[in-house]
Design a protein around this motif. Structure first.
Motif, PDB file in Angstrom:
ATOM      1  N   LEU A  14       0.821  -1.212   0.000  1.00 29.34           N
ATOM      2  CA  LEU A  14       0.000   0.000   0.000  1.00 29.34           C
ATOM      3  C   LEU A  14       0.859   1.267   0.000  1.00 29.34           C
ATOM      4  CD1 LEU A  14      -2.935  -0.781   2.477  1.00 29.34           C
ATOM      5  CD2 LEU A  14      -2.998  -0.649  -0.009  1.00 29.34           C
ATOM      6  N   ILE A  15       1.862   1.304   0.857  1.00 29.70           N
ATOM      7  CA  ILE A  15       2.738   2.477   0.934  1.00 29.70           C
ATOM      8  C   ILE A  15       3.499   2.649  -0.383  1.00 29.70           C
ATOM      9  CG2 ILE A  15       4.811   3.424   2.059  1.00 29.70           C
ATOM     10  CD1 ILE A  15       2.316   3.785   3.762  1.00 29.70           C
ATOM     11  N   GLY A  16       4.001   1.565  -0.927  1.00 24.64           N
ATOM     12  CA  GLY A  16       4.727   1.625  -2.200  1.00 24.64           C
ATOM     13  C   GLY A  16       3.861   2.147  -3.336  1.00 24.64           C
ATOM     14  N   ALA A  17       2.606   1.717  -3.376  1.00 20.40           N
ATOM     15  CA  ALA A  17       1.686   2.184  -4.419  1.00 20.40           C
ATOM     16  C   ALA A  17       1.432   3.683  -4.283  1.00 20.40           C
ATOM     17  CB  ALA A  17       0.378   1.404  -4.346  1.00 20.40           C
ATOM     18  N   LYS A  18       1.291   4.151  -3.055  1.00 18.84           N
ATOM     19  CA  LYS A  18       1.060   5.585  -2.837  1.00 18.84           C
ATOM     20  C   LYS A  18       2.305   6.394  -3.218  1.00 18.84           C
ATOM     21  CE  LYS A  18      -2.941   4.994  -0.681  1.00 18.84           C
ATOM     22  NZ  LYS A  18      -4.089   4.903  -1.542  1.00 18.84           N
ATOM     23  N   LEU A  19       3.482   5.916  -2.833  1.00 18.67           N
ATOM     24  CA  LEU A  19       4.717   6.645  -3.116  1.00 18.67           C
ATOM     25  C   LEU A  19       5.089   6.635  -4.598  1.00 18.67           C
ATOM     26  CD1 LEU A  19       6.952   5.702  -0.068  1.00 18.67           C
ATOM     27  CD2 LEU A  19       5.797   7.864  -0.522  1.00 18.67           C
ATOM     28  N   ALA A  20       4.533   5.726  -5.369  1.00 17.01           N
ATOM     29  CA  ALA A  20       4.814   5.659  -6.808  1.00 17.01           C
ATOM     30  C   ALA A  20       4.031   6.708  -7.598  1.00 17.01           C
ATOM     31  CB  ALA A  20       4.485   4.265  -7.337  1.00 17.01           C
ATOM     32  N   LYS A  21       3.080   7.360  -6.968  1.00 22.02           N
ATOM     33  CA  LYS A  21       2.272   8.374  -7.648  1.00 22.02           C
ATOM     34  C   LYS A  21       3.107   9.635  -7.901  1.00 22.02           C
ATOM     35  CE  LYS A  21      -2.189   6.819  -6.022  1.00 22.02           C
ATOM     36  NZ  LYS A  21      -3.438   7.180  -5.394  1.00 22.02           N
ATOM     37  N   LEU A  22       2.750  10.354  -8.957  1.00 19.99           N
ATOM     38  CA  LEU A  22       3.493  11.553  -9.340  1.00 19.99           C
ATOM     39  C   LEU A  22       3.545  12.613  -8.248  1.00 19.99           C
ATOM     40  CD1 LEU A  22       2.401  12.022 -13.069  1.00 19.99           C
ATOM     41  CD2 LEU A  22       4.583  11.182 -12.188  1.00 19.99           C
ATOM     42  N   GLU A  23       2.509  12.694  -7.418  1.00 23.31           N
ATOM     43  CA  GLU A  23       2.510  13.702  -6.358  1.00 23.31           C
ATOM     44  C   GLU A  23       3.677  13.503  -5.391  1.00 23.31           C
ATOM     45  OE1 GLU A  23      -0.569  12.958  -3.059  1.00 23.31           O
ATOM     46  OE2 GLU A  23      -1.360  11.808  -4.754  1.00 23.31           O
ATOM     47  N   LEU A  33      12.033   9.511  -0.585  1.00 20.74           N
ATOM     48  CA  LEU A  33      10.967   8.513  -0.742  1.00 20.74           C
ATOM     49  C   LEU A  33      11.238   7.302   0.144  1.00 20.74           C
ATOM     50  CD1 LEU A  33      10.379   8.690  -4.597  1.00 20.74           C
ATOM     51  CD2 LEU A  33       8.799   9.452  -2.810  1.00 20.74           C
ATOM     52  N   ALA A  34      12.499   6.878   0.209  1.00 22.27           N
ATOM     53  CA  ALA A  34      12.857   5.745   1.074  1.00 22.27           C
ATOM     54  C   ALA A  34      12.626   6.113   2.539  1.00 22.27           C
ATOM     55  CB  ALA A  34      14.308   5.341   0.839  1.00 22.27           C
ATOM     56  N   ASP A  35      12.995   7.346   2.917  1.00 20.76           N
ATOM     57  CA  ASP A  35      12.748   7.803   4.295  1.00 20.76           C
ATOM     58  C   ASP A  35      11.255   7.843   4.591  1.00 20.76           C
ATOM     59  OD1 ASP A  35      15.436   8.083   4.845  1.00 20.76           O
ATOM     60  OD2 ASP A  35      15.474  10.257   4.546  1.00 20.76           O
ATOM     61  N   LEU A  36      10.470   8.349   3.640  1.00 23.34           N
ATOM     62  CA  LEU A  36       9.015   8.390   3.813  1.00 23.34           C
ATOM     63  C   LEU A  36       8.456   6.991   4.041  1.00 23.34           C
ATOM     64  CD1 LEU A  36       7.858  10.947   1.097  1.00 23.34           C
ATOM     65  CD2 LEU A  36       7.424  11.109   3.544  1.00 23.34           C
ATOM     66  N   ALA A  37       8.913   6.043   3.240  1.00 26.99           N
ATOM     67  CA  ALA A  37       8.431   4.663   3.376  1.00 26.99           C
ATOM     68  C   ALA A  37       8.760   4.113   4.759  1.00 26.99           C
ATOM     69  CB  ALA A  37       9.034   3.780   2.285  1.00 26.99           C
ATOM     70  N   CYS A  38       9.994   4.302   5.205  1.00 22.97           N
ATOM     71  CA  CYS A  38      10.397   3.790   6.525  1.00 22.97           C
ATOM     72  C   CYS A  38       9.591   4.422   7.644  1.00 22.97           C
ATOM     73  CB  CYS A  38      11.885   4.036   6.756  1.00 22.97           C
ATOM     74  SG  CYS A  38      12.957   3.023   5.735  1.00 22.97           S
ATOM     75  N   ALA A  71      -2.678   4.014   5.792  1.00 21.90           N
ATOM     76  CA  ALA A  71      -1.460   4.240   5.006  1.00 21.90           C
ATOM     77  C   ALA A  71      -1.333   5.716   4.629  1.00 21.90           C
ATOM     78  CB  ALA A  71      -1.458   3.364   3.756  1.00 21.90           C
ATOM     79  N   ILE A  72      -2.439   6.330   4.201  1.00 20.04           N
ATOM     80  CA  ILE A  72      -2.419   7.749   3.831  1.00 20.04           C
ATOM     81  C   ILE A  72      -2.090   8.618   5.045  1.00 20.04           C
ATOM     82  CG2 ILE A  72      -3.888   9.667   3.083  1.00 20.04           C
ATOM     83  CD1 ILE A  72      -5.319   7.576   1.243  1.00 20.04           C
ATOM     84  N   ALA A  73      -2.691   8.323   6.179  1.00 20.61           N
ATOM     85  CA  ALA A  73      -2.426   9.090   7.397  1.00 20.61           C
ATOM     86  C   ALA A  73      -0.961   8.964   7.815  1.00 20.61           C
ATOM     87  CB  ALA A  73      -3.346   8.629   8.516  1.00 20.61           C
ATOM     88  N   ALA A  74      -0.417   7.767   7.720  1.00 17.22           N
ATOM     89  CA  ALA A  74       0.990   7.547   8.084  1.00 17.22           C
ATOM     90  C   ALA A  74       1.915   8.308   7.139  1.00 17.22           C
ATOM     91  CB  ALA A  74       1.311   6.055   8.066  1.00 17.22           C
ATOM     92  N   LEU A  75       1.588   8.340   5.847  1.00 12.44           N
ATOM     93  CA  LEU A  75       2.402   9.081   4.887  1.00 12.44           C
ATOM     94  C   LEU A  75       2.333  10.589   5.138  1.00 12.44           C
ATOM     95  CD1 LEU A  75       1.942   7.166   1.532  1.00 12.44           C
ATOM     96  CD2 LEU A  75       4.071   7.604   2.750  1.00 12.44           C
ATOM     97  N   LYS A  76       1.157  11.083   5.462  1.00 14.41           N
ATOM     98  CA  LYS A  76       1.026  12.522   5.750  1.00 14.41           C
ATOM     99  C   LYS A  76       1.870  12.898   6.972  1.00 14.41           C
ATOM    100  CE  LYS A  76      -3.546  13.274   3.756  1.00 14.41           C
ATOM    101  NZ  LYS A  76      -3.214  14.052   2.602  1.00 14.41           N
ATOM    102  N   ALA A  77       1.843  12.070   7.987  1.00 16.09           N
ATOM    103  CA  ALA A  77       2.658  12.323   9.180  1.00 16.09           C
ATOM    104  C   ALA A  77       4.147  12.246   8.835  1.00 16.09           C
ATOM    105  CB  ALA A  77       2.308  11.323  10.276  1.00 16.09           C
TER     106      ALA A  77
END
Length: 122
Positions: A14-23, A33-38, A71-77
């Motif tokens: 899920l996180i990988g799919a979100k991070l692959a988006k152009l935004e 991006l790697a830091d965001l994923a971790c 997953a979205i909430a974790a990425l925003k944080a």
């Protein structure tokens, strides 16, 4: 069986799919991006599965939506930490080097306990 091949954390998918988006890819470097994923994954409860298709076929839609929201909430944080990163202008010569005062060959201190007890202690 190989854990890294046969079993994986669905939240990584899920996180990988979100991070692959152009935004994300247009805004952040690969390092960021790697830091965001971790950072995001460390906030989420892992969901270990073998096969995505089997997992998704038995998963109620509301549960999938909940996982996606998490997953979205974790990425925003995680983004707030990356955007406020104090390290971005750091000179690598300024990174402190810590040299341990003891070696791995030293005996344990009186207050330390071995993880695995010695045979004589059983």
């Amino acid at each position: 069986m190989q854990i890294s091949v046969d079993v994986h954390n669905y939240m990584e998918t899920l996180i990988g799919a979100k991070l692959a988006k152009l935004e994300y890819t247009n805004k952040y470097t690969n390092e960021q991006l790697a830091d965001l994923a971790c950072i995001a994954l460390n906030q989420l409860r892992p969901v270990y599965i073998r096969h995505d298709i089997d997992f998704l076929s038995g998963l109620p839609e509301e549960k999938l939506l909940k996982l996606q929201e998490q997953a979205i909430a974790a990425l925003k944080a995680a983004e707030t930490l990356i955007e406020d990163d104090q390290r971005k202008d750091r000179n690598h010569d300024d990174i402190p080097v810590i040299i341990p005062e003891h070696s791995d060959d030293e005996e344990l201190q009186w207050y330390e306990e071995p993880i695995v007890p010695l045979k004589s202690q059983k």
